[in-house]
Structure formats: C-alpha cells, structure tokens
Design an enzyme around this catalytic site. Structure first.
Site, PDB file in Angstrom:
ATOM      1  N   ASP A  65       0.834  -1.202   0.000  1.00 17.94           N
ATOM      2  CA  ASP A  65       0.000   0.000   0.000  1.00 17.94           C
ATOM      3  C   ASP A  65       0.870   1.254   0.000  1.00 17.94           C
ATOM      4  OD1 ASP A  65       0.909  -0.177   2.598  1.00 17.94           O
ATOM      5  OD2 ASP A  65      -1.017   0.272   3.538  1.00 17.94           O
ATOM      6  N   SER A  66       2.194   1.096   0.087  1.00 18.84           N
ATOM      7  CA  SER A  66       3.112   2.223  -0.112  1.00 18.84           C
ATOM      8  C   SER A  66       2.894   2.839  -1.490  1.00 18.84           C
ATOM      9  CB  SER A  66       4.562   1.756   0.043  1.00 18.84           C
ATOM     10  OG  SER A  66       4.802   0.593  -0.732  1.00 18.84           O
ATOM     11  N   ASP A  94      -0.936  -6.168  -0.179  1.00 20.63           N
ATOM     12  CA  ASP A  94      -1.277  -5.519   1.084  1.00 20.63           C
ATOM     13  C   ASP A  94      -2.785  -5.301   1.172  1.00 20.63           C
ATOM     14  OD1 ASP A  94       0.321  -4.775   3.222  1.00 20.63           O
ATOM     15  OD2 ASP A  94       1.098  -2.957   2.276  1.00 20.63           O
ATOM     16  N   LYS A 146      -1.246  -9.456   3.011  1.00 22.15           N
ATOM     17  CA  LYS A 146      -0.563  -8.979   4.210  1.00 22.15           C
ATOM     18  C   LYS A 146      -1.470  -8.019   4.978  1.00 22.15           C
ATOM     19  CE  LYS A 146       3.108  -6.051   4.211  1.00 22.15           C
ATOM     20  NZ  LYS A 146       2.493  -4.955   5.006  1.00 22.15           N
ATOM     21  N   GLU A 164      -1.646  -5.400   8.447  1.00 23.55           N
ATOM     22  CA  GLU A 164      -0.919  -4.693   9.510  1.00 23.55           C
ATOM     23  C   GLU A 164      -1.531  -5.031  10.861  1.00 23.55           C
ATOM     24  OE1 GLU A 164      -0.117  -0.509   9.088  1.00 23.55           O
ATOM     25  OE2 GLU A 164       0.650  -0.771   7.049  1.00 23.55           O
ATOM     26  N   GLU A 201       8.784  -3.904  10.784  1.00 22.33           N
ATOM     27  CA  GLU A 201       9.176  -2.623  10.191  1.00 22.33           C
ATOM     28  C   GLU A 201       9.726  -1.656  11.229  1.00 22.33           C
ATOM     29  OE1 GLU A 201       6.378  -0.871   7.489  1.00 22.33           O
ATOM     30  OE2 GLU A 201       7.404   1.057   7.483  1.00 22.33           O
TER      31      GLU A 201
HETATM   32  N1  LIG Z   1       9.070   4.961  -0.274  1.00 29.78           N
HETATM   33  C1  LIG Z   1       8.667   4.328   0.810  1.00 29.78           C
HETATM   34  N2  LIG Z   1       9.507   3.481   1.432  1.00 29.78           N
HETATM   35  C2  LIG Z   1       9.131   2.821   2.550  1.00 29.78           C
HETATM   36  O1  LIG Z   1       9.939   2.030   3.084  1.00 29.78           O
HETATM   37  C3  LIG Z   1       7.825   3.044   3.069  1.00 29.78           C
HETATM   38  C4  LIG Z   1       6.962   3.899   2.360  1.00 29.78           C
HETATM   39  N3  LIG Z   1       7.408   4.548   1.253  1.00 29.78           N
HETATM   40  N4  LIG Z   1       5.675   4.084   2.748  1.00 29.78           N
HETATM   41  C5  LIG Z   1       5.122   3.214   3.762  1.00 29.78           C
HETATM   42  C6  LIG Z   1       6.115   2.972   4.828  1.00 29.78           C
HETATM   43  C7  LIG Z   1       6.487   4.249   5.588  1.00 29.78           C
HETATM   44  N5  LIG Z   1       7.885   4.058   5.843  1.00 29.78           N
HETATM   45  C8  LIG Z   1       8.697   4.972   6.521  1.00 29.78           C
HETATM   46  C9  LIG Z   1       8.788   6.283   6.093  1.00 29.78           C
HETATM   47  C10 LIG Z   1       9.588   7.194   6.765  1.00 29.78           C
HETATM   48  C11 LIG Z   1      10.290   6.789   7.877  1.00 29.78           C
HETATM   49  C12 LIG Z   1      11.131   7.776   8.659  1.00 29.78           C
HETATM   50  O2  LIG Z   1      11.541   7.433   9.723  1.00 29.78           O
HETATM   51  N6  LIG Z   1      11.390   8.983   8.143  1.00 29.78           N
HETATM   52  C13 LIG Z   1      12.092  10.080   8.804  1.00 29.78           C
HETATM   53  C14 LIG Z   1      11.193  10.803   9.784  1.00 29.78           C
HETATM   54  C15 LIG Z   1       9.875  11.210   9.215  1.00 29.78           C
HETATM   55  C16 LIG Z   1       8.976  11.929  10.210  1.00 29.78           C
HETATM   56  O3  LIG Z   1       9.473  12.681  11.058  1.00 29.78           O
HETATM   57  O4  LIG Z   1       7.745  11.734  10.120  1.00 29.78           O
HETATM   58  C17 LIG Z   1      13.369   9.758   9.543  1.00 29.78           C
HETATM   59  O5  LIG Z   1      14.382  10.397   9.273  1.00 29.78           O
HETATM   60  O6  LIG Z   1      13.385   8.936  10.487  1.00 29.78           O
HETATM   61  C18 LIG Z   1      10.202   5.473   8.302  1.00 29.78           C
HETATM   62  C19 LIG Z   1       9.416   4.570   7.617  1.00 29.78           C
HETATM   63  C20 LIG Z   1       8.303   2.775   5.384  1.00 29.78           C
HETATM   64  N7  LIG Z   1       7.403   2.500   4.276  1.00 29.78           N
HETATM   65  C1  LIG Z   2       7.045  -1.115   3.879  1.00 32.92           C
HETATM   66  C2  LIG Z   2       6.399  -2.369   3.379  1.00 32.92           C
HETATM   67  C3  LIG Z   2       6.625  -3.521   4.293  1.00 32.92           C
HETATM   68  C4  LIG Z   2       4.939  -2.151   3.133  1.00 32.92           C
HETATM   69  O1  LIG Z   2       4.066  -2.533   3.875  1.00 32.92           O
HETATM   70  C5  LIG Z   2       4.573  -1.437   1.908  1.00 32.92           C
HETATM   71  O2  LIG Z   2       5.439  -1.209   1.048  1.00 32.92           O
HETATM   72  O3  LIG Z   2       3.390  -1.109   1.779  1.00 32.92           O
HETATM   73 MG   LIG Z   3       2.208  -1.552   3.531  1.00 31.91          MG
END
Ligand SMILES: Nc1nc(=O)c2c([nH]1)NC[C@@H]1CN(c3ccc(C(=O)N[C@@H](CCC(=O)O)C(=O)O)cc3)CN21
Ligand SMILES: CC(C)C(=O)C(=O)O
Ligand SMILES: [Mg+2]
Length: 284
Positions: A44-45, A83, A112, A114, A181
């Site tokens: 769902d990303s 997803d 999948k 959540e 995750e």
């Molecule tokens: N392109 C993409 N890659 C991903 O891995 C992903 C998605 N999208 N969308 C769904 C989730 C969201 N994900 C994420 C996105 C951002 C952070 C993150 O930690 N980003 C920043 C902080 C952001 C904030 O403050 O809100 C960081 O530096 O930690 C972690 C997981 C992982 N998944």
């Molecule tokens: C970050 C992965 C595990 C996911 O759920 C997605 O891409 O939607």
């Molecule tokens: Mg997902």
C-alpha cells in the site's frame, strides 16, 4: 501454481535469507521476478510512491486490485503478495474476508495485514479458508496519525511487549511470515528467535530471516525515502537525463532521425494519391 509458495517461504527460516521487493505495475514486476527475488509485493506504499499521497491512509481496494492484477500477469516464479489497505479489514472479519478474496481473485498468492493481536480471528479464518496471510508489526504505517509520523519502534518495555504479542498472535493464528518494520535491531532479533515463522525486516537490522525494500527507494526514484533504505541505483538521475535529451533534441529538430520514420520512395506516386484523396474530400 508459482514456484515460490508460502510453505517454501516458511521452510527458508534459518536456511536461506528471504528477499522481497515491491512492484506496482507489469514491467517492474517482470524485472523483480526475473532477478530471482522470492516475493513480489504490491504494497500500500503505492499510495505514496505512485499516487503522491503523504501517507498510506487513502489507498482503496480498487487501487490494490488493479495494481495486483497488473503485477500478477507478470510474475511466473515469485510469490505474489498484496497488502490489505487501510479500512479494508478493520470493521469486521466478514469485510476482511471479502476484501482478501478480491485480492486473491486479482492474482495474489497471499495477503498482508498490519497488526497481529488485533486481527487474530481474521487471520485464523483466512488461513482456514486457504488464503495465506503475512502479518506486519513494529512500525505499522496505517497507524500514522496516532503515532504522529513515522518513527522507530521498540524502545520501551511496552512497545517490545506489543511487538512480541503481535508476532506470537500471528504465529498462533497460522500466518506464514511477519514483516518487522523499523524496530531496533535487538528487538527484531528477539522476535526472530521467539517465533517459528520467518521475520522479514525493513529498517530493523540484519538479525531477521529476510529483507524487504520499496522499488522506488532501491532504484533511487523517490525523494523522500526512509533513512534505512539503500539506493542500489540512481535511476531518477538517469531518467531525468534521458528526458532532457529528448526535450532538447525535439526542440533542435534532431529527433526523429532518419531511422525513426518512413516516407514514400516514389514522390510522384504520393503526389497522385494525395491529389486524388484531396479531390475526393472536395466532392463531399
Ligand atoms: N518509499 C517508501 N519506502 C518505505 O519504506 C515506506 C513507504 N514509502 N511508505 C510506507 C512505509 C512508511 N515508511 C517509513 C517512512 C519514513 C520513515 C522515517 O523514519 N522517516 C524520517 C522521519 C519522518 C517523520 O518525522 O515523520 C526519519 O528520518 O526517520 C520510516 C518509515 C516505510 N514504508
Ligand atoms: C514497507 C512495506 C513492508 C509495506 O508494507 C509497503 O510497502 O506497503
Ligand atoms: Mg504496507
């Protein structure tokens, strides 16, 4: 039946690392499958990387069904996983079953979900019906609003307990694997040791049974990739260069070149035919 089955994935724990990459359309899924990746995942990303949303909360079942269908057409060997989007399984077990079936009918081999402990009944029911389920705990992006953004999970005793409870609930309900995750690596290691089903990590370190990455992050075609993603290529830059070349060649009259068009060899023949066509149009 594709070569990689949920049973095969389960048997890989402790033997061979599991690889999983997202794909949202036909050409990308062809390449992920061809590369030998074990699981092609319609995440769902796609709400973020394909549709430009700030989070995953606005993804519909219709979008998941259409993208799953395109991906499933391409994949011959890998397991196709889809997803369940936000809102498609929380209201009732019945709705969850109905929506999981739609993804399976679109060509997915498994779905999948959540969360874990909150959806034990749904997972059990789907597995009994023959729909393989992967769980997902740690950072669960569909809880974006409550979490107040995306952050690492498992720092507190309470969070570790919650993640453990989810993973164990999923194992008990019959899930074939679980995504971990963005947890501290030590927490992912603990979960991996505590459950008999494979753990597939993203941002959770190396002590897990497999890894998953988002297509756009892996290839360098998304600006807001999470900090744990590794860029294996800089395709964004390569694509931009190609588009700029096309733009300047058309403006300069260099494209299309002689090899990219077809013309009448006999110009007299063309003039006569054109004359007749013009005349016929004039009569009307
Ligand atoms: N392109 C993409 N890659 C991903 O891995 C992903 C998605 N999208 N969308 C769904 C989730 C969201 N994900 C994420 C996105 C951002 C952070 C993150 O930690 N980003 C920043 C902080 C952001 C904030 O403050 O809100 C960081 O530096 O930690 C972690 C997981 C992982 N998944
Ligand atoms: C970050 C992965 C595990 C996911 O759920 C997605 O891409 O939607
Ligand atoms: Mg997902």
């Amino acid at each position: 039946m594709r070569e990689i089955t949920p049973k095969r994935i389960r048997e890989m724990k402790g033997r061979e690392k599991i690889t999983m990459v997202t794909a949202y359309d036909y050409p990308s899924a062809l390449l992920v499958d061809k590369a030998g990746i074990d699981i092609v995942f319609v995440g769902d990303s796609l709400g973020m990387v394909v549709y430009g949303e700030p989070n995953t909360l606005n993804v519909s079942m219709e979008q998941m069904v259409f993208h799953t269908r395109a991906v499933a057409k391409a994949v011959k060997r890998a397991l196709v996983l889809a997803d369940m989007p936000f809102g498609s399984y929380e209201i009732s077990v019945e709705e969850g079953v109905k929506n999981a079936m739609r993804l399976i009918q679109a060509g997915a081999d498994a779905v999948k979900i959540e969360g874990g402990a909150d959806h034990e009944e749904l997972v059990r029911k789907l597995v009994r019906m023959g729909i393989p389920v992967m769980g997902h705990t740690g950072l669960t992006p569909q809880r974006y609003l409550r979490l107040g953004g995306y952050r690492i999970m498992g720092e507190t005793e309470e969070e570790i307990e919650e993640i453990l409870r989810d993973a164990k609930a999923l194992e008990k309900a019959g899930a074939f694997a679980v995504v971990l995750e963005f947890t501290l690596a030590d927490v992912a290691k603990l979960i991996t040791e505590e459950v008999s089903i494979p753990t597939i990590g993203i941002g959770s370190g190396p002590w897990v049974d497999g890894q998953v990455l988002v297509w756009h992050d892996l290839l360098g075609i998304y600006e807001n990739s999470p900090p744990f993603a590794k860029r294996y290529a800089n395709l964004g830059e390569a694509i931009l260069k190609a588009l700029q070349s096309y733009n300047s060649e058309v403006k300069a009259g260099e494209f299309p070149g002689r090899e990219h068009y077809w013309e009448f060899l006999d110009k007299k023949d063309f003039r006569e035919k054109a004359q007749k066509a013009l005349g016929r149009l004039g009569e009307k």
